[in-house]
Design a protein around this motif. Sequence first.
Motif, short mmCIF file in Angstrom:
data_model
loop_
_atom_site.label_atom_id
_atom_site.label_comp_id
_atom_site.label_asym_id
_atom_site.label_seq_id
_atom_site.Cartn_x
_atom_site.Cartn_y
_atom_site.Cartn_z
N LEU A 165 0.84 -1.17 0.04
CA LEU A 165 0.08 -0.23 0.06
C LEU A 165 0.82 1.28 0.02
N GLY A 166 1.84 1.26 0.70
CA GLY A 166 2.88 2.38 0.80
C GLY A 166 3.29 2.73 -0.49
N GLU A 167 3.98 1.76 -1.19
CA GLU A 167 4.81 2.05 -2.40
C GLU A 167 3.67 2.41 -3.31
N PHE A 168 2.38 1.86 -3.43
CA PHE A 168 1.37 2.32 -4.38
C PHE A 168 0.93 3.90 -3.91
N ILE A 169 0.86 4.36 -2.89
CA ILE A 169 0.38 5.80 -2.47
C ILE A 169 1.82 6.60 -2.74
N ALA A 170 3.06 6.02 -2.57
CA ALA A 170 3.95 7.18 -2.84
C ALA A 170 4.14 7.38 -4.36
N TYR A 171 3.88 6.32 -5.05
CA TYR A 171 4.18 6.38 -6.43
C TYR A 171 3.09 7.32 -6.94
N TRP A 172 1.63 7.53 -6.69
CA TRP A 172 1.03 8.37 -7.25
C TRP A 172 0.81 9.73 -6.61
N LEU A 173 1.35 9.56 -5.34
CA LEU A 173 1.56 11.10 -4.58
C LEU A 173 2.46 11.90 -5.45
N GLY A 174 3.46 11.29 -6.31
CA GLY A 174 4.25 12.32 -7.10
C GLY A 174 3.76 12.21 -8.46
N ARG A 175 2.56 12.05 -8.70
CA ARG A 175 1.68 12.50 -10.04
C ARG A 175 0.48 13.27 -9.62
N PRO A 176 0.44 14.30 -9.10
CA PRO A 176 -0.73 14.94 -8.79
C PRO A 176 -1.69 15.24 -9.75
N GLU A 177 -1.08 15.18 -11.15
CA GLU A 177 -1.86 15.54 -12.13
C GLU A 177 -2.98 14.55 -12.25
N VAL A 178 -2.90 13.45 -11.66
CA VAL A 178 -3.79 12.45 -11.98
C VAL A 178 -4.91 12.36 -10.89
N PHE A 179 -6.25 12.23 -11.59
CA PHE A 179 -7.37 12.50 -10.68
C PHE A 179 -8.02 11.09 -11.21
N ASP A 180 -8.53 10.50 -10.04
CA ASP A 180 -9.57 9.06 -10.46
C ASP A 180 -10.45 9.10 -9.41
N SER A 181 -11.59 8.08 -9.71
CA SER A 181 -12.56 7.90 -8.60
C SER A 181 -11.79 6.89 -7.89
N GLN A 182 -12.69 6.22 -6.87
CA GLN A 182 -12.19 5.33 -5.73
C GLN A 182 -12.26 3.97 -6.49
N HIS A 183 -13.12 3.69 -7.40
CA HIS A 183 -13.34 2.52 -8.09
C HIS A 183 -11.97 2.34 -9.05
N GLN A 184 -11.73 3.59 -9.73
CA GLN A 184 -10.33 3.41 -10.60
C GLN A 184 -9.03 3.35 -9.91
N TRP A 185 -8.82 3.87 -8.52
CA TRP A 185 -7.89 3.72 -7.92
C TRP A 185 -7.96 2.28 -7.46
N MET A 186 -8.96 2.00 -7.01
CA MET A 186 -8.93 0.19 -6.61
C MET A 186 -8.25 -0.39 -7.87
N LEU A 187 -8.65 -0.27 -9.06
CA LEU A 187 -8.41 -1.29 -10.06
C LEU A 187 -6.97 -0.95 -10.33
#
Length: 224
Positions: A145-167
């Motif tokens: 979970l930590g690596e996933f969050i850290a990776y996408w924290l570095g891409r603040p231009e990406v917006f997704d819904s909860q469903h898309q983040w889980m995918l």
Amino acid sequence: MTPAEYSALAHPRLSHPARSLYTLQLRRLVLENRLARLNYPELGRALAVVDPSDASGFCYQVNARQLTELLDELMEAELLQVEANGDSEHYHQCPFHLPLLSQRVRSPLPERPFQMHLQWRPDEELPALARLCGVIDASYNEEDLGEFIAYWLGRPEVFDSQHQWMLKFIRTLKSRRYARRQPMEVKGYQQVTPAPVESGPSKRAQEMIEAAKRLTQAEGPDND
């Protein structure tokens, strides 16, 4: 407001005063951790609309009977549960509970996209969604979970819904598990699967080579 609350409040048979009573007073009492009891004078004041031009000072008020009818509406919509006293026709001072305040169901409206954040977590639909994606075991650890969050924290231009983040998270778990099953070696800055190591001649081939060597040594050099 949870999707479950929104869906129940949007029911056409629920009156506007009942919606106002729920959102402006009952819900606020619970969220503020105040005593969850139905206080009729307090609820009546919350619904009253002041009008200085009116002789009574209000353009809208409810009496005890009307307030009870509004609470009955909310109970019929399953927004409210009251521990009613069977000896009374009203619910004054009765404890209450809002069952949909913490219940999650899919909203009829599209989910609002959001950026990844430090508090993000998959919800209870992860196991079912993972199975649809071919991942039978949806368990994960804090490192995943930590690596996933850290990776996408570095891409603040990406917006997704909860469903898309889980995918995305499920695809990451799937990729990590596949990679763990493959032996890896590091070359420079890349991780690659090593080429199969040559095992050399077979035992039978080695025996034939040794026999040829002994035969050559036994014959010795040719003499003219």
